[in-house]
Design a protein around this motif. Structure first.
Motif, short mmCIF file in Angstrom:
data_model
loop_
_atom_site.label_atom_id
_atom_site.label_comp_id
_atom_site.label_asym_id
_atom_site.label_seq_id
_atom_site.Cartn_x
_atom_site.Cartn_y
_atom_site.Cartn_z
N ASP A 9 44.65 31.38 17.53
CA ASP A 9 46.07 31.74 17.55
C ASP A 9 46.26 33.03 18.33
OD1 ASP A 9 48.76 31.23 16.95
OD2 ASP A 9 48.74 32.62 15.26
N TYR A 10 47.46 33.17 18.85
CA TYR A 10 47.85 34.35 19.63
C TYR A 10 49.32 34.58 19.36
CZ TYR A 10 48.75 37.34 23.74
OH TYR A 10 49.11 38.36 24.57
N ALA A 11 49.71 35.80 18.99
CA ALA A 11 51.11 36.04 18.63
C ALA A 11 51.49 37.48 18.90
CB ALA A 11 51.33 35.70 17.16
N PRO A 12 52.72 37.72 19.33
CA PRO A 12 53.21 39.10 19.50
C PRO A 12 53.48 39.73 18.14
CG PRO A 12 54.98 37.55 19.91
CD PRO A 12 53.74 36.72 19.69
N THR A 13 53.33 41.05 18.06
CA THR A 13 53.67 41.81 16.86
C THR A 13 54.33 43.12 17.30
OG1 THR A 13 51.73 43.26 16.61
CG2 THR A 13 51.50 40.95 15.88
N PRO A 14 54.90 43.88 16.39
CA PRO A 14 55.54 45.14 16.77
C PRO A 14 54.59 46.16 17.40
CG PRO A 14 56.28 44.45 14.61
CD PRO A 14 55.17 43.53 14.98
N ILE A 15 53.28 46.01 17.20
CA ILE A 15 52.34 46.97 17.78
C ILE A 15 51.47 46.34 18.86
CG2 ILE A 15 52.33 48.42 15.72
CD1 ILE A 15 49.62 47.18 14.99
N GLY A 16 51.83 45.15 19.33
CA GLY A 16 51.08 44.50 20.39
C GLY A 16 50.66 43.09 20.00
N ALA A 17 50.15 42.35 20.97
CA ALA A 17 49.75 40.97 20.72
C ALA A 17 48.46 40.94 19.90
CB ALA A 17 49.55 40.23 22.03
N VAL A 18 48.43 40.06 18.90
CA VAL A 18 47.25 39.91 18.06
C VAL A 18 46.70 38.50 18.24
CG1 VAL A 18 48.55 39.16 16.02
CG2 VAL A 18 46.34 40.29 15.73
N SER A 19 45.38 38.38 18.22
CA SER A 19 44.77 37.06 18.41
C SER A 19 43.63 36.87 17.43
CB SER A 19 44.25 36.90 19.85
OG SER A 19 43.30 37.90 20.17
N LEU A 20 43.42 35.61 17.08
CA LEU A 20 42.30 35.20 16.24
C LEU A 20 41.44 34.26 17.06
CD1 LEU A 20 40.88 34.93 13.43
CD2 LEU A 20 42.42 32.99 12.99
N ARG A 21 40.17 34.57 17.16
CA ARG A 21 39.30 33.71 17.95
C ARG A 21 37.98 33.46 17.22
NH1 ARG A 21 37.58 37.68 23.04
NH2 ARG A 21 35.91 38.80 21.97
N ARG A 22 37.33 32.37 17.61
CA ARG A 22 36.04 31.98 17.04
C ARG A 22 35.05 31.81 18.16
NH1 ARG A 22 33.30 28.09 17.41
NH2 ARG A 22 34.98 26.86 18.35
N ARG A 23 33.89 32.45 18.02
CA ARG A 23 32.80 32.32 19.00
C ARG A 23 31.56 31.78 18.29
NH1 ARG A 23 30.51 36.79 21.16
NH2 ARG A 23 31.24 38.20 19.52
N GLU A 39 43.15 44.07 23.60
CA GLU A 39 41.73 43.95 23.89
C GLU A 39 40.87 44.70 22.87
OE1 GLU A 39 40.50 42.01 26.26
OE2 GLU A 39 42.57 41.41 26.69
N GLU A 40 41.51 45.26 21.87
CA GLU A 40 40.81 46.07 20.88
C GLU A 40 40.35 45.21 19.71
OE1 GLU A 40 41.55 50.23 18.38
OE2 GLU A 40 43.24 49.17 19.30
N HIS A 41 39.06 45.29 19.40
CA HIS A 41 38.53 44.52 18.28
C HIS A 41 38.91 45.20 16.96
CE1 HIS A 41 36.13 42.64 21.42
NE2 HIS A 41 35.74 41.74 20.54
N LEU A 42 39.53 44.42 16.07
CA LEU A 42 39.90 44.96 14.76
C LEU A 42 38.90 44.57 13.68
CD1 LEU A 42 43.77 44.41 14.63
CD2 LEU A 42 42.47 46.36 15.51
N MET A 43 38.38 43.34 13.74
CA MET A 43 37.47 42.91 12.69
C MET A 43 36.66 41.72 13.16
SD MET A 43 38.24 42.04 8.69
CE MET A 43 36.84 41.92 7.57
N SER A 44 35.45 41.63 12.62
CA SER A 44 34.56 40.51 12.91
C SER A 44 33.95 40.01 11.61
CB SER A 44 33.44 40.94 13.86
OG SER A 44 32.41 39.97 13.91
N SER A 45 33.81 38.70 11.48
CA SER A 45 33.18 38.13 10.29
C SER A 45 31.68 38.39 10.26
CB SER A 45 33.45 36.62 10.22
OG SER A 45 32.86 35.96 11.33
N LEU A 46 31.13 38.92 11.35
CA LEU A 46 29.70 39.21 11.40
C LEU A 46 29.37 40.52 10.69
CD1 LEU A 46 27.06 38.06 12.57
CD2 LEU A 46 27.46 39.43 14.62
N PHE A 47 30.34 41.42 10.60
CA PHE A 47 30.12 42.73 9.99
C PHE A 47 31.15 42.95 8.88
CE2 PHE A 47 29.24 43.01 14.60
CZ PHE A 47 27.85 43.12 14.55
#
Length: 241
Positions: A9-23, A39-47
């Motif tokens: 998913d990819y969506a605009p928010t009041p502080i910028g576009a946020v995306s959820l991705r799976r690798r 382009e800033e990483h907020l969280m990863s399920s690996l850590f």
């Protein structure tokens, strides 16, 4: 094997576009979910060790049962999930600024699917945590000035590296003192940090709380041959009754 990469998913928010991705990481044989703000990483399920530790350390500092817990910042949900793993918890309120992040949990796009949204103890609230912390009413529209046993915050990278300007006044003696209006006597505020403990941050908490301390969280990075990283959880306790 799943697809190597998928933007869920990819969506605009009041502080910028946020995306959820799976690798899919071949070297580990596992899928990794990531949340990005631009382009800033907020969280990863690996850590997730320190996100879980924020919950476990915060609740370990409390006595009794039927606890009311507030979490600021939802992300992939690992802090909230760890809170709900404690049978002493009666209610959990999770506040997040970003509506798409809450929607991902309700639609089951995250690794834990709809577990948080389906738990009757858990309420997901879309709102500005820091604005609510500075308000008169607080975090519960149905119960103004409601107090919690613990307020656990995982929003900014560190108290010195902010996600956006809305939290600038929070990490001060005044801001940390003010949020204690919504904390029960003897309750705790926990702060997650992406970096190792810093004496200056602990000292700041000591200017606002009856007691304050830092807990290092050490974990191995499987992408760097097990190299150890240190993050931290800061805790401040409100004076007791």
């Amino acid at each position: 094997m799943s697809a190597m990469f998928e933007e869920l998913d990819y969506a605009p928010t009041p502080i910028g576009a946020v995306s959820l991705r799976r690798r899919h990481i071949l070297s580990l044989g596992t899928d990794v979910y990531e949340i990005l703000l631009g382009e800033e990483h907020l969280m990863s399920s690996l850590f997730t060790a320190s996100e879980v530790a924020l919950a476990d350390l915060g609740l370990a500092a409390l006595d009794g049962g039927k606890l009311d817990i507030l979490v600021g910042g939802l992300g992939l949900g690992y802090t909230a999930e760890a809170v709900l793993a404690h049978q002493t918890v009666a209610t959990l309120t999770v506040v997040d600024l970003l509506e798409p992040v809450i929607r991902w949990h309700r639609e089951g796009l995250v690794p834990m699917k709809t577990a948080l949204a389906d738990d009757p103890r858990c309420q997901l609230v879309q709102g500005d945590f820091f604005a609510l912390a500075g308000s008169t009413e607080g975090f519960d529209a149905q119960e103004p000035e409601r107090q919690f046993d613990a307020i656990l915050i995982d929003i900014d990278h560190t108290p010195d590296r902010l996600l956006h300007g809305g939290s600038a006044g929070f990490y001060t003696t005044s801001g940390l003192t003010k949020i204690q209006r919504f904390l029960k006597p003897g309750g705790v505020v926990g702060l997650w940090s992406d970096e190792a403990p810093e004496a200056a941050i602990t000292d700041l908490l000591k200017t606002a709380f009856a007691d304050a301390w830092a807990e290092p969280v050490i974990f191995a990075n499987p992408l760097q041959d097990g190299r150890e990283f240190t993050q931290s959880v800061y805790l401040g306790r409100k004076a007791g009754p």
